[in-house]
Motif scaffolding. Structure first.
Motif, PDB file in Angstrom:
ATOM      1  N   ALA A  52       0.845  -1.271   0.027  1.00 20.35           N
ATOM      2  CA  ALA A  52       0.080  -0.044  -0.022  1.00 20.35           C
ATOM      3  C   ALA A  52       0.722   1.144  -0.056  1.00 20.35           C
ATOM      4  N   ILE A  53       2.146   1.192   0.977  1.00 17.86           N
ATOM      5  CA  ILE A  53       2.852   2.242   0.687  1.00 17.86           C
ATOM      6  C   ILE A  53       3.422   2.706  -0.367  1.00 17.86           C
ATOM      7  N   MET A  54       3.888   1.688  -1.158  1.00 13.96           N
ATOM      8  CA  MET A  54       4.644   1.641  -2.486  1.00 13.96           C
ATOM      9  C   MET A  54       3.503   2.583  -3.536  1.00 13.96           C
ATOM     10  N   PHE A  55       2.520   1.983  -3.587  1.00 21.30           N
ATOM     11  CA  PHE A  55       1.620   2.481  -4.525  1.00 21.30           C
ATOM     12  C   PHE A  55       0.999   3.882  -4.116  1.00 21.30           C
ATOM     13  N   GLN A  56       0.946   4.049  -2.634  1.00 18.18           N
ATOM     14  CA  GLN A  56       0.687   5.338  -2.167  1.00 18.18           C
ATOM     15  C   GLN A  56       1.736   6.474  -2.424  1.00 18.18           C
ATOM     16  N   THR A  57       2.803   6.305  -2.442  1.00 17.49           N
ATOM     17  CA  THR A  57       4.042   7.176  -2.521  1.00 17.49           C
ATOM     18  C   THR A  57       4.249   7.375  -3.750  1.00 17.49           C
ATOM     19  N   ALA A  58       4.007   6.444  -4.829  1.00 22.78           N
ATOM     20  CA  ALA A  58       4.116   6.624  -6.271  1.00 22.78           C
ATOM     21  C   ALA A  58       3.017   7.546  -6.590  1.00 22.78           C
ATOM     22  N   THR A  59       1.887   7.407  -6.230  1.00 19.46           N
ATOM     23  CA  THR A  59       0.712   8.318  -6.510  1.00 19.46           C
ATOM     24  C   THR A  59       0.972   9.947  -5.845  1.00 19.46           C
ATOM     25  N   ALA A  60       1.379   9.842  -4.793  1.00 19.29           N
ATOM     26  CA  ALA A  60       1.753  11.220  -4.217  1.00 19.29           C
ATOM     27  C   ALA A  60       2.838  11.871  -5.192  1.00 19.29           C
ATOM     28  N   ASP A 199       8.380 -14.111   2.177  1.00 18.60           N
ATOM     29  CA  ASP A 199       7.067 -14.635   2.278  1.00 18.60           C
ATOM     30  C   ASP A 199       6.353 -13.822   3.332  1.00 18.60           C
ATOM     31  N   LYS A 200       6.368 -12.675   3.485  1.00 20.57           N
ATOM     32  CA  LYS A 200       5.859 -11.987   4.622  1.00 20.57           C
ATOM     33  C   LYS A 200       4.581 -10.994   3.943  1.00 20.57           C
ATOM     34  N   ILE A 201       3.991 -11.353   2.727  1.00 23.66           N
ATOM     35  CA  ILE A 201       3.115 -10.293   2.133  1.00 23.66           C
ATOM     36  C   ILE A 201       1.902 -11.084   1.810  1.00 23.66           C
ATOM     37  N   GLU A 202       0.673 -10.527   2.080  1.00 23.51           N
ATOM     38  CA  GLU A 202      -0.563 -11.006   1.628  1.00 23.51           C
ATOM     39  C   GLU A 202      -0.835 -10.058   0.300  1.00 23.51           C
ATOM     40  N   TYR A 203      -0.452 -10.411  -0.893  1.00 25.55           N
ATOM     41  CA  TYR A 203      -0.709  -9.462  -1.978  1.00 25.55           C
ATOM     42  C   TYR A 203      -1.963  -8.951  -2.313  1.00 25.55           C
ATOM     43  N   LEU A 204      -3.266  -9.844  -2.312  1.00 19.01           N
ATOM     44  CA  LEU A 204      -4.552  -9.167  -2.872  1.00 19.01           C
ATOM     45  C   LEU A 204      -4.945  -8.202  -1.673  1.00 19.01           C
ATOM     46  N   ILE A 205      -4.748  -8.437  -0.100  1.00 18.16           N
ATOM     47  CA  ILE A 205      -4.900  -7.594   0.756  1.00 18.16           C
ATOM     48  C   ILE A 205      -4.433  -6.192   0.653  1.00 18.16           C
ATOM     49  N   GLY A 206      -2.847  -6.420   0.228  1.00 18.01           N
ATOM     50  CA  GLY A 206      -2.198  -5.152  -0.011  1.00 18.01           C
ATOM     51  C   GLY A 206      -2.438  -4.176  -1.063  1.00 18.01           C
ATOM     52  N   ILE A 207      -2.945  -5.068  -2.096  1.00 19.41           N
ATOM     53  CA  ILE A 207      -3.580  -4.395  -3.396  1.00 19.41           C
ATOM     54  C   ILE A 207      -4.648  -3.452  -2.950  1.00 19.41           C
ATOM     55  N   ILE A 208      -5.651  -4.108  -2.527  1.00 23.12           N
ATOM     56  CA  ILE A 208      -6.959  -3.685  -2.048  1.00 23.12           C
ATOM     57  C   ILE A 208      -6.783  -2.531  -1.261  1.00 23.12           C
ATOM     58  N   MET A 209      -5.798  -2.618  -0.318  1.00 23.12           N
ATOM     59  CA  MET A 209      -5.625  -1.416   0.685  1.00 23.12           C
ATOM     60  C   MET A 209      -4.948  -0.236  -0.133  1.00 23.12           C
ATOM     61  N   ALA A 210      -4.021  -0.681  -1.025  1.00 21.78           N
ATOM     62  CA  ALA A 210      -3.542   0.387  -1.997  1.00 21.78           C
ATOM     63  C   ALA A 210      -4.181   1.128  -2.731  1.00 21.78           C
ATOM     64  N   VAL A 211      -5.426   0.487  -3.085  1.00 16.72           N
ATOM     65  CA  VAL A 211      -6.685   1.546  -3.862  1.00 16.72           C
ATOM     66  C   VAL A 211      -6.948   2.893  -2.906  1.00 16.72           C
ATOM     67  N   GLY A 212      -7.077   2.393  -1.584  1.00 21.33           N
ATOM     68  CA  GLY A 212      -7.634   3.593  -0.843  1.00 21.33           C
ATOM     69  C   GLY A 212      -6.293   4.439  -0.515  1.00 21.33           C
ATOM     70  N   ASN A 213      -5.080   3.817  -0.323  1.00 25.69           N
ATOM     71  CA  ASN A 213      -3.749   4.579  -0.129  1.00 25.69           C
ATOM     72  C   ASN A 213      -3.485   5.542  -1.120  1.00 25.69           C
ATOM     73  N   SER A 214      -3.659   5.245  -2.326  1.00 25.00           N
ATOM     74  CA  SER A 214      -3.465   5.916  -3.601  1.00 25.00           C
ATOM     75  C   SER A 214      -4.435   7.061  -3.867  1.00 25.00           C
ATOM     76  N   LEU A 215      -5.638   6.830  -3.553  1.00 19.54           N
ATOM     77  CA  LEU A 215      -6.561   7.905  -3.735  1.00 19.54           C
ATOM     78  C   LEU A 215      -6.611   9.011  -2.753  1.00 19.54           C
ATOM     79  N   GLY A 216      -6.173   8.609  -1.370  1.00 22.10           N
ATOM     80  CA  GLY A 216      -5.738   9.589  -0.248  1.00 22.10           C
ATOM     81  C   GLY A 216      -4.444  10.374  -0.671  1.00 22.10           C
ATOM     82  N   ALA A 217      -3.570   9.703  -1.091  1.00 18.86           N
ATOM     83  CA  ALA A 217      -2.439  10.424  -1.366  1.00 18.86           C
ATOM     84  C   ALA A 217      -2.472  11.360  -2.591  1.00 18.86           C
ATOM     85  N   TRP A 218      -3.261  10.997  -3.719  1.00 21.55           N
ATOM     86  CA  TRP A 218      -3.342  11.797  -4.929  1.00 21.55           C
ATOM     87  C   TRP A 218      -4.198  13.010  -4.299  1.00 21.55           C
TER      88      TRP A 218
END
Length: 250
Positions: A52-60, A199-218
């Motif tokens: 989520a942070i990766m997508f958020q910061t890229a969007t910001a 192996d410390k990432i749940e990718y689907l959950i991370g991508i779903i949360m990333a949608v919100g992070n990206s919108l908030g960051a933009w």
């Protein structure tokens, strides 16, 4: 993990965190708490949050750039050294620290509050920026250690970057924010790789949360440029106080 009611919660938490992280810092407290609440172990939550942070910061970064705000190439210099530190920090992040760590972080947050309150004069757009010579060299070294912490847990790191960039490098708060998200994007890439290899990432959950992070960051990146330093300073102060209380008492 099957998701139903968790999806809107993840997006809402991501939006709040993306907005808060872009404006000041500390949004990861919201996302980490949410990820643990829906049932992820703390170490998996820590890794998943990085998606989520990766997508958020890229969007910001894109949001600030669309408004003509950039500190290239200095943000790249800082980002590269932070990336090296993040690799070390992420390798140490097998789990999240307990109560002692929370209280230490709370004390640091209170110190930031005191600096903001009793030395409220921040850099402005008219200030002489210090991005060369010894100031550049010192900042590059400091960002290596910031990267270690960012790789390990990332919570509250935005405050430290804002403090360094605004008070030491004399960047305006808007430019400090733009630099902060660029640096965070660069070192988060390294952290994601390390967590993925372990192996410390749940990718689907991370991508779903990333949608919100990206919108908030933009939204926050463009809105902060429009409103200027004043609103960022108020938001920074409120979030530091709130996080300090949360870490110490809860």
């Amino acid at each position: 993990m099957e998701l139903t009611w968790e999806i809107p919660l993840l997006i809402a938490a991501g939006f709040a965190a993306g907005f808060i992280n872009t404006m000041a810092g500390g949004g990861s407290l919201i996302t980490l708490s949410t990820l643990i609440f829906i049932g992820l172990p703390a170490d998996i939550a820590n890794g998943t949050n990085r998606i989520a942070i990766m997508f958020q910061t890229a969007t910001a970064v894109g949001g600030f750039k669309s408004k003509g705000v950039t500190t290239f190439p200095y943000s790249i210099y800082f980002g590269i050294t932070a990336l090296v530190g993040a690799i070390l920090g992420a390798q140490l992040a097998t789990d999240i620290r307990g109560d002692l760590f929370d209280r230490i972080l709370a004390i640091i947050m209170i110190m930031v509050v005191l600096i903001v309150v009793f030395k409220p004069k921040m850099a402005t757009s008219e200030a002489i920026e210090r991005l060369s010579g010894k100031h550049l060299a010192i900042s590059i070294i400091v960002f290596f250690f910031i990267g270690i912490y960012g790789g390990f847990i990332n919570v509250g790191i935005g405050f430290f970057m804002m403090l360094l960039l605004s008070r030491f490098n004399k960047l305006s708060l808007v430019k400090s924010n733009a630099t902060k998200v660029t640096v965070a994007f660069i070192y988060t890439i390294a952290a994601v790789v390390v967590f993925a290899l372990n192996d410390k990432i749940e990718y689907l959950i991370g991508i779903i949360m990333a949608v919100g992070n990206s919108l908030g960051a933009w939204f926050a990146s463009r809105w902060s440029v429009k409103k200027g330093d004043g609103v960022i300073k108020v938001f920074l102060l409120i979030m530091v106080i709130a996080i300090s209380i949360k870490l110490w008492f809860f």
